[in-house]
Motif scaffolding. Sequence first.
Motif, PDB file in Angstrom:
ATOM      1  N   ALA A  23      -5.053  -1.451  -7.716  1.00  0.00           N
ATOM      2  CA  ALA A  23      -4.109  -0.325  -7.643  1.00  0.00           C
ATOM      3  C   ALA A  23      -3.514  -0.028  -9.013  1.00  0.00           C
ATOM      4  O   ALA A  23      -3.302   1.137  -9.372  1.00  0.00           O
ATOM      5  CB  ALA A  23      -3.002  -0.647  -6.638  1.00  0.00           C
TER       6      ALA A  23
ATOM      7  N   TYR B 258       2.045   1.753  -3.646  1.00  0.00           N
ATOM      8  CA  TYR B 258       0.998   2.315  -4.500  1.00  0.00           C
ATOM      9  C   TYR B 258       0.802   3.810  -4.222  1.00  0.00           C
ATOM     10  O   TYR B 258       0.500   4.590  -5.125  1.00  0.00           O
ATOM     11  CB  TYR B 258      -0.327   1.577  -4.285  1.00  0.00           C
TER      12      TYR B 258
ATOM     13  N   HIS C 282      -3.516  -5.611  -5.953  1.00  0.00           N
ATOM     14  CA  HIS C 282      -2.549  -5.084  -6.913  1.00  0.00           C
ATOM     15  C   HIS C 282      -3.235  -4.695  -8.224  1.00  0.00           C
ATOM     16  O   HIS C 282      -2.939  -3.634  -8.794  1.00  0.00           O
ATOM     17  CB  HIS C 282      -1.466  -6.125  -7.187  1.00  0.00           C
TER      18      HIS C 282
ATOM     19  N   LEU D 208      -3.383   3.526 -10.993  1.00  0.00           N
ATOM     20  CA  LEU D 208      -2.110   4.127 -11.388  1.00  0.00           C
ATOM     21  C   LEU D 208      -2.034   4.356 -12.889  1.00  0.00           C
ATOM     22  O   LEU D 208      -1.453   5.351 -13.355  1.00  0.00           O
ATOM     23  CB  LEU D 208      -0.955   3.236 -10.926  1.00  0.00           C
TER      24      LEU D 208
ATOM     25  N   ARG E 109       0.825  -1.206   0.000  1.00  0.00           N
ATOM     26  CA  ARG E 109       0.000   0.000   0.000  1.00  0.00           C
ATOM     27  C   ARG E 109       0.863   1.261   0.000  1.00  0.00           C
ATOM     28  O   ARG E 109       0.496   2.266  -0.616  1.00  0.00           O
ATOM     29  CB  ARG E 109      -0.941  -0.022   1.211  1.00  0.00           C
TER      30      ARG E 109
END
Length: 644
Positions: free
Chosen positions: A233, A199, A230, A237, A196
Amino acid sequence: MYPGLAVARELRRQGHSVSWIGTRGRSEERILAREEGIPLYFAPSTGFPGKRPLPLLHFALVLFWGCLAATVHLLRLRPQVVFAAGGFASAPTVFAAAFLRRAFLLKCRILLHEQNVSPGLLNRVAARLADRCALTFPGQCPGIDSSRCITSGYPVRGDLDPLPDRAQACKRLGLDPQKPVVFFFGGSQGARSINRAVYELLPDLVHQQVQVIHAYGTADGTAYSADREHQAALTRLQEQLGAPVLKQFYVAREYFFDIRDCYAASDLVACRAGAGSIFEVLGSGLAAILLPKMGLPGDHQVRNARRVEQQQAARLILEEPRVCPEGIVAGIDAKLLLACITDLLQNKQATAQICKRARDLYHSDALKVLLKLSLQAAEDTLPAAAIRKAEDAKSDQLSEMSDLALLRQAQRTDLDESQLAYLRYRCGAALGSANWSRRNTGIKLAGALRLESALPLLLHLARDPRKPAFAKRLFGERRYQNGFIRRNLAGSFGEIGSVNGDVCRCLEEMLDDGYWEVRVAAIESLAKLGCDTPGERARAHLQRFLRKGNFEEQQAAIKWWLVTDSASKWRDTLMPLLNHVNSKVREQAVLALLELVRCGRLPGDEVRPILEDVLVTSTRFTPCFPLKQSMRDLARVIEEQEQC
């Protein structure tokens, strides 16, 4: 590489007879032992569960059965040396070997390899039975007699020296060798807090042209799935940075089977603080930021990391509890981690110094030392101990204390910054614990240390939305946290002393609590914080407590009434209490009048006529009558005002 397996493998290659005794299961260690063709035998064991009766009984039965099984195996194998390196898994074998040796049924030497700075309970007991203890970290090992200790280091895989060529490693990973690279990992299962943090800080790292290698782990449970988080995230991103940019700067996999390329390509590593991870990074000659997992048994990762940091061979960032949708979980301050990464990448001199200290701390011959020690034990030519006794640093002494002992230390005024930092960490670890007793101690620690940073956690605990167990609901309990925790939460709000709307509202909510001690603590904290503008409901509670609460509620309510600026109503409020059946309530009412007169909120001539009507009988001797003394003080202050 596991130390026990490394030693067993090398001894077998040299032609010595080797067998393995451990617990059942399919751990990586036993799978590798099967691949080496080492005979496996099983003796059940389990970790020490604490002082809870049923788990303690289960532990005792399993350990007893494991010792019996290990006794049978040892009598069949008749080894010359017992090499223990598996924590509680090796405890039955050590205990059985010590018993057989004492009974003259077996002649063998016992060697113990302690992987962590601070051993667990079973390893501390086993160390008393061992002929020699090989320590991974330099310095003393708490709980183990230094007269039996030798520093050996930790054997790591031999292919780390030398590492592959950096340019080739970057090419295989799809990275630019001209740009800095940071490698994040947290073990085969991964680490939720590290993931975390990655990220969160990745956009800033990309902005600084820093490339990231990230092993996010294989954890796949119902509560947490590393891959599922993941992917979520990654989607965020890609929207924020764009897929091409993200692909250029970010390489992420569940698991890197050839971690040598990751080490070779990296300028900096951020990882957990297990002994294996630490010494692999040290052996690679890289600067490291250690991110130990909070709340493990014995807090061994934190102690490992602190020992390495004291040697200036790595930087350390401790986890801290934080409130998330799934409750209180351990987290890493991403801003602090980003600042540390930026500093190490830009300050080449500091990074070079860390790398030098890391190489000094690393023992490249650890496996040779352990092999030599094993052979010397077999030949009965063990060397003398090489660890000198030394005074532990104050912060090291704190790490050996229980949470309750730390609570006493928190009252001291001579603590330095390193000690305070460790106390803050232990407070956070206790607040995030699943054990209510530890959590309760953490709440008290937060109050003793006046930790404003702990307020979000305390507020979450006070308003815990979870329902209590059915049996508790059956007896009228409406809240998840028990009464002791709720009472100490209310008290800690007052100790911390931070006046904000959330805290005052939470304390006012506690006035409805079914446990009278919680109500008393909430009233006293409202008085300490000076919450002088209570809501309508809270004001109604205050009047109720003054009229017909129990005597402790009435005492506390008088203190709170003092800060609500209601001096003009003192006759209606305090007069009925001056002849209360309980002398403590009368005394508190007199003290309230004394405070009002002393600070000029109430003229003394208004109070003088009623002094003779106060019931001054008291059953308390401490060593005088407190009520009479308070009356004398009140009369004296009134006379002083009249003279002026």
